[in-house]
Write an enzyme that holds these catalytic residues in place. Structure first.
Site, mmCIF file in Angstrom:
data_model
loop_
_atom_site.group_PDB
_atom_site.id
_atom_site.type_symbol
_atom_site.label_atom_id
_atom_site.label_comp_id
_atom_site.label_asym_id
_atom_site.label_seq_id
_atom_site.Cartn_x
_atom_site.Cartn_y
_atom_site.Cartn_z
ATOM 1 N N TYR A 1 0.827 -1.214 0.000
ATOM 2 C CA TYR A 1 0.000 0.000 0.000
ATOM 3 C C TYR A 1 0.859 1.261 0.000
ATOM 4 O O TYR A 1 0.365 2.354 -0.262
ATOM 5 C CB TYR A 1 -0.939 0.050 1.208
ATOM 6 C CG TYR A 1 -1.903 -1.122 1.336
ATOM 7 C CD1 TYR A 1 -2.125 -2.000 0.288
ATOM 8 C CD2 TYR A 1 -2.594 -1.347 2.524
ATOM 9 C CE1 TYR A 1 -2.989 -3.068 0.410
ATOM 10 C CE2 TYR A 1 -3.462 -2.418 2.663
ATOM 11 C CZ TYR A 1 -3.654 -3.274 1.599
ATOM 12 O OH TYR A 1 -4.517 -4.332 1.728
ATOM 13 N N HIS B 1 0.836 -11.451 1.552
ATOM 14 C CA HIS B 1 -0.258 -10.713 0.909
ATOM 15 C C HIS B 1 -0.998 -11.533 -0.159
ATOM 16 O O HIS B 1 -2.213 -11.466 -0.263
ATOM 17 C CB HIS B 1 0.313 -9.430 0.299
ATOM 18 C CG HIS B 1 -0.669 -8.323 0.154
ATOM 19 N ND1 HIS B 1 -0.332 -7.002 0.298
ATOM 20 C CD2 HIS B 1 -1.992 -8.326 -0.122
ATOM 21 C CE1 HIS B 1 -1.392 -6.251 0.118
ATOM 22 N NE2 HIS B 1 -2.423 -7.024 -0.139
#
Ligand SMILES: NC(=O)c1ccc[n+]([C@@H]2O[C@H](COP(=O)([O-])OP(=O)(O)OC[C@H]3O[C@@H](n4cnc5c(N)ncnc54)[C@H](OP(=O)(O)O)[C@@H]3O)[C@@H](O)[C@H]2O)c1
Length: 281
Positions: free
Chosen positions: A49, A113
Site C-alpha cells: 500500500y 499478501h
C-alpha cells in the site's frame, strides 16, 4: 456497544478495523489518527500500500498504549513479477524494512499478501514461523489463500496460522474457508466489506437499513459481524464515514433481515488481479 472482540488461543483482535488502501502520506496519517480518536483499535496496512510510514506515524502520534492497538501488515511477496524475495533472509529483510517504515517494535499480525504458483510454501511458512518466534510478529497469517491452499499450509503444521484475510461480504460467501478457520480458532478478516460502496444501491439492503434507521454500509458490516469468527476492515477516509462504520457494531439484524441477505447472490468477487490464485482450489 463496544467493538466486539475476536478471541481464541491464537489471537485477540477487535472485529472491526480500519482499512487503509489506497490512502497515502499525510491523508493516510490524518485518517488513521481520526479513526483512533473515534475508538478504532485495529488498523490494516501492507508493504504494497506504500503507507506503512504514515500508519505508523499516526499510531505513534495517538499516544495510546501500544498494546491497545491491533496492527496488521503484509509482505508483498511471491507474485510472478517479483522473485527477489524467494529465500528466508530476504523474507526477513522485507519484514524488517516494513517494521522500520512503521517505526514500531512489533506488529500484531503479519500476513503474506498473495500466494503464487511459484511460491515455495514451506519456505513461506518457515519465514512466518521465525518471525512469530522472534516476537516481532505476535501472530501470523495469510491473505488471499483459497481453501485448498490454506488446508495444505495448515497440514504442514509448521506454524499456527492465526488468520486469513480475504474478500468477503454480502455478495461473496467464504464458507469453505470458515469451515477451516472456525474449528482452529483462526479469524477470517473480511476485506472490501462494504463492497466499495456498491451496497448503497441495493434495494434489499436499503430496505433493511431503512427499517432500522441505519445505513446500507452499516447493514453490510452488521451482516459480517453476525458471522462467528469474522472481522471486517472497511476503509473510510473521513470521520463521518468512519463513525458510521464504527456504529455498525450497534446494529443487530433480525432473522428476517438475515434471510433476505442470505438470498443475495454470493459469488460477487470484485478483487481478481491477473496474479490471483485459482479461487476454487
Ligand atoms: N489483502 C488484500 O489483498 C486486500 C485487498 C483489498 C483490500 N484490502 C484491505 O481491506 C480494506 C477494505 O477494502 P476496500 O477498501 O477495498 O473496500 P471497502 O472497505 O469495502 O470500501 C471502501 C470504499 O467504500 C467507501 N465507503 C466506506 N464506508 C462506506 C459506507 N459506510 N457507505 C458507503 N461507502 C463507504 C470508501 O469511501 P471513503 O473512503 O471516501 O469514505 C471507499 O471508497 C482496504 O482498505 C485494505 O486495507 C486487502
Amino acid at each position: 456497544m463496544p467493538v466486539p472482540v475476536f478471541e481464541s488461543p491464537l489471537l485477540r483482535m477487535p472485529r472491526l478495523g480500519l482499512g487503509t488502501w489506497p490512502m497515502l502520506g499525510a491523508e493516510c496519517q490524518a485518517s488513521v489518527e481520526t479513526a483512533l480518536g473515534l475508538g478504532y483499535r485495529h488498523i490494516d496496512t501492507a508493504e504494497r500500500y506504500g503507507n506503512e510510514a504514515p500508519v505508523g506515524a499516526a499510531i505513534r502520534a495517538a499516544g495510546l498504549p501500544r498494546d491497545e492497538i491491533f496492527l496488521t501488515t503484509k509482505i508483498w511477496h511471491f507474485i510472478e513479477q517479483q522473485t527477489a524475495t524467494q529465500d528466508l533472509p530476504s523474507f526477513r529483510a522485507a519484514f524488517d524494512r516494513g517494521l522500520e517504515r512503521l517505526g514500531l517494535d512489533y506488529v500484531d499480525l503479519l500476513m503474506v499478501h498473495w500466494p503464487s504458483p511459484r511460491m515455495d510454501l514451506p519456505m513461506v511458512l518457515d519465514g512466518l514461523a521465525a518471525l512469530r518466534a522472534s516476537g516481532l510478529a505476535r501472530a501470523v497469517g495469510v491473505a488471499n489463500f483459497p481453501a485448498g491452499l490454506l488446508a495444505q499450509a495448515l497440514a504442514r503444521d509448521v506454524v499456527p496460522l492465526a488468520a486469513v484475510q480475504v474478500e468477503h461480504h454480502v455478495y461473496l460467501a467464504q464458507e469453505r474457508l470458515l469451515a477451516l478457520t472456525r474449528p482452529r480458532g483462526m479469524a477470517l478478516v473480511s476485506y472490501a466489506p462494504v463492497v466499495k460502496g456498491k451496497v448503497l444501491e441495493d434495494p434489499v439492503i436499503r430496505r433493511i437499513a431503512q427499517k432500522h434507521g441505519a445505513t446500507p454500509g452499516q447493514v453490510a458490516l452488521a451482516w459480517l459481524l453476525a458471522i462467528p469468527g469474522v472481522a471486517a476492515i472497511p476503509k473510510a477516509a473521513g470521520a463521518a464515514r468512519q463513525a458510521e462504520n464504527f456504529a455498525a457494531c450497534d446494529l443487530v439484524l433480525d432473522a428476517e433481515d438475515m434471510t433476505a441477505l442470505a438470498g443475495l447472490p454470493k459469488d460477487g468477487r470484485t478483487v481478481n488481479p491477473p496474479f490471483a490464485p485459482d479461487w476454487a482450489a
